[in-house]
Design a protein around this motif. Sequence first.
Motif, PDB file in Angstrom:
ATOM      1  N   GLU A 191       0.836  -1.325  -0.058  1.00 30.31           N
ATOM      2  CA  GLU A 191      -0.040   0.228   0.085  1.00 30.31           C
ATOM      3  C   GLU A 191       0.968   1.191  -0.009  1.00 30.31           C
ATOM      4  O   GLU A 191       0.319   2.285  -0.713  1.00 30.31           O
ATOM      5  CB  GLU A 191      -0.857  -0.003   1.194  1.00 30.31           C
ATOM      6  N   PRO A 225       3.174   1.151  -4.075  1.00 32.98           N
ATOM      7  CA  PRO A 225       2.495   0.392  -5.141  1.00 32.98           C
ATOM      8  C   PRO A 225       3.505   0.208  -6.232  1.00 32.98           C
ATOM      9  O   PRO A 225       3.078  -0.819  -7.129  1.00 32.98           O
ATOM     10  CB  PRO A 225       1.158   1.409  -5.332  1.00 32.98           C
ATOM     11  N   VAL A 241      -3.568  -3.081  -2.925  1.00 32.51           N
ATOM     12  CA  VAL A 241      -2.470  -3.081  -4.070  1.00 32.51           C
ATOM     13  C   VAL A 241      -2.369  -4.407  -4.357  1.00 32.51           C
ATOM     14  O   VAL A 241      -2.099  -5.128  -5.331  1.00 32.51           O
ATOM     15  CB  VAL A 241      -1.408  -2.159  -3.673  1.00 32.51           C
ATOM     16  N   ARG A 245      -5.069  -6.224  -5.949  1.00 28.36           N
ATOM     17  CA  ARG A 245      -5.542  -6.007  -7.527  1.00 28.36           C
ATOM     18  C   ARG A 245      -4.349  -6.452  -8.325  1.00 28.36           C
ATOM     19  O   ARG A 245      -4.473  -6.620  -9.627  1.00 28.36           O
ATOM     20  CB  ARG A 245      -5.531  -4.477  -7.430  1.00 28.36           C
ATOM     21  N   THR A 246      -2.922  -6.228  -8.032  1.00 31.30           N
ATOM     22  CA  THR A 246      -1.932  -6.840  -8.812  1.00 31.30           C
ATOM     23  C   THR A 246      -1.847  -8.460  -9.209  1.00 31.30           C
ATOM     24  O   THR A 246      -1.979  -8.548 -10.235  1.00 31.30           O
ATOM     25  CB  THR A 246      -0.424  -6.548  -8.191  1.00 31.30           C
ATOM     26  N   GLU A 260      -1.744   4.095  -8.360  1.00 32.37           N
ATOM     27  CA  GLU A 260      -2.533   3.017  -7.800  1.00 32.37           C
ATOM     28  C   GLU A 260      -3.908   3.337  -8.185  1.00 32.37           C
ATOM     29  O   GLU A 260      -4.812   2.223  -8.539  1.00 32.37           O
ATOM     30  CB  GLU A 260      -2.658   3.260  -6.285  1.00 32.37           C
ATOM     31  N   THR A 272      -6.562   0.555 -10.297  1.00 36.37           N
ATOM     32  CA  THR A 272      -7.862   0.333 -10.000  1.00 36.37           C
ATOM     33  C   THR A 272      -8.940   0.522 -11.273  1.00 36.37           C
ATOM     34  O   THR A 272      -9.676  -0.356 -11.531  1.00 36.37           O
ATOM     35  CB  THR A 272      -8.275   1.326  -8.806  1.00 36.37           C
TER      36      THR A 272
END
Length: 638
Positions: free
Chosen positions: A373, A376, A416, A419-420, A593, A597
């Motif tokens: 976080e 990122p 993060v 999402r990655t 970031e 998203t």
Amino acid sequence: MALSLIDGLVFAFLVVAMTLVRYDFHTYLVNGPGMLVCSAIALVVFFIGGPLAIYRGRYRRGSTDQFAAIVGTVALGVGIMWVVEFAFASRLLIPTSVPITAGALMVVIKSLENWIRRNLRQRSLTMSGASRPTIVVGAGNQGMLALDMIAQDSHNEFVAVGILDDDPAKRHLRYNGIRVLGPIADISAHVDRTGAGAVIIAISDLPPEDLSRIASNLESRPVEIKIMPKLSDSALARPEPDAHDVAGLRHRSFRDVSLEDLIGRKPISTNIDDIASAITGKVVLVTGAGGSIGSQLCRQVARFDPARLIMTDRDESGLHATELGLEGSALLTSDDLVLGDLRDPAFIDTLVAEAKPDIIFHAAALKHLTFLERFPEQAVRTNVGASLDLLNAAVAHDVDAFVHISTDKAAGATSVLGRTKFSIERAIASVAAVTGRRYMSVRFGNVLGSRGSVLETFVAQVAAGDPVTVTDPEVTRYFMTADEACELVLQAAAIGGPGETLVLDMGEPIRIADLAKRVIALSGRSDAQIVYTGLRPGEKLTEALLSPGEANSRPNHPLITQVPITPIDLEKLGALIAESRDPLVFTHRSALEAHLTRLLDSEATPVTDDATDAIGPVSTASGIAEPDVEPHDTGVGR
């Protein structure tokens, strides 16, 4: 010899005494020579038989085997007396009942002697404080074995003071002077009454919720809980510390309670034939091989006799430990150990080109949610860039199968890290849709005992006397052991289809606060406190294994959900990676970031045959092979 002489004199005395009793002490009625001959037989039988059969070191003193030898010696003496009596009845007549009565009393006296010796020893150990008073939970075969092990322990670490069992039929049971005190639910009261400092669980099939309840009942008491292992448990023969043991130490036979015991993971069932057909005779490449998951994955793969197992990591110490675990030595000279950085695209291409793997297990990643976080760009470079470079190399060099280790944070991702990982799940779906190859992801939660895991953190905090930090009283997470995770990863690799994400069944989520309480209870430190620090950015109160809209379909295995994943626009993903490598990215991390998203929230571009052209340019953005891969966010406060 002295013990044999004493036993012989006692037996001889009993012959004389029983003869006198038989005649109501009217000595003039007694056949003196007969009585003396039978007494001499009693003395000689023990004087000779003692050193040969009872006290020659063949049996442990007070054991049932030694007692059987005593009974046999007594029976021999009685038999000889009878033979002499019948042979010389006219001269040495004594009543036939005398040898029988004297022999029976001899057996009773030896039994009483053993009972007194055992109880005096137990009382002296308890009074002296040299041994810890111990309650054994379970009055079955395991419980009796536990009591025997306690009695036979030359170190006298424990002394049994009672047994607990819920079976009403065993309520009045005694074993070697130790009695059943009551049901297991009353354990706290019996610990207080007996002053027990240890509890040994001797029920092999005790439900995990019952074990948790025992630990909860003893939370406020400085009592150590031990487990009586099964006879097949390798812990019996392994005295060194184990990473999964709460205190990190083992008794010679009784092991510490592990969190796996408290979580109660059900035994997994895998299809060995499927796994063997996917791995046996194949060339396998494992990235992140020095980490907790990567190293265990290497050990699991090696079981199925691959043609070659190539292990790569940037952590030389991790590779050293992995080779040591596999080979028993770690010379680091094997061509199958490759030290390298997955942030170097040239290294990736050269590695895959030279190894020519049939299957790649991609277990390298950055995993700590809070760090990612804050940074990122590192998450994108490593988890996305390195993975996409490796995926590109797999396509270019005709790798048949690719298994990406993902995380439950990818389901409904809010961090993060999640999402990655989800972006690579979608990238794999894009590539698989074009190539038709068995490229897939495997998604699971937190791994017990891995580096940086909640277990390691809690144990370290308790050992240091620090407060145990938890983010929120209601935070829950999924857990499984490294063995389970890796075995199911191999099963998933055998049954997964192109582009799928396979989600491992993690059982029921566990409250982190409950986990912290169990660690404190098992440590015996009743003064340890839990401090709640609040959820950190990106953290969820509860985790889900599936995103909204993902169906829980398990067509091939009862513990593995196979989820079709929507592809992603690889050109846009490449642009994200390029942005993460911009020298000025450190000044606009929030923008990066937000870009990540938006990319995942957007609709995927339909995949065409030209989509493979989008893979090539992305190969300039690569990542680091981190030494550990466990999806981390465990709700531990920092």
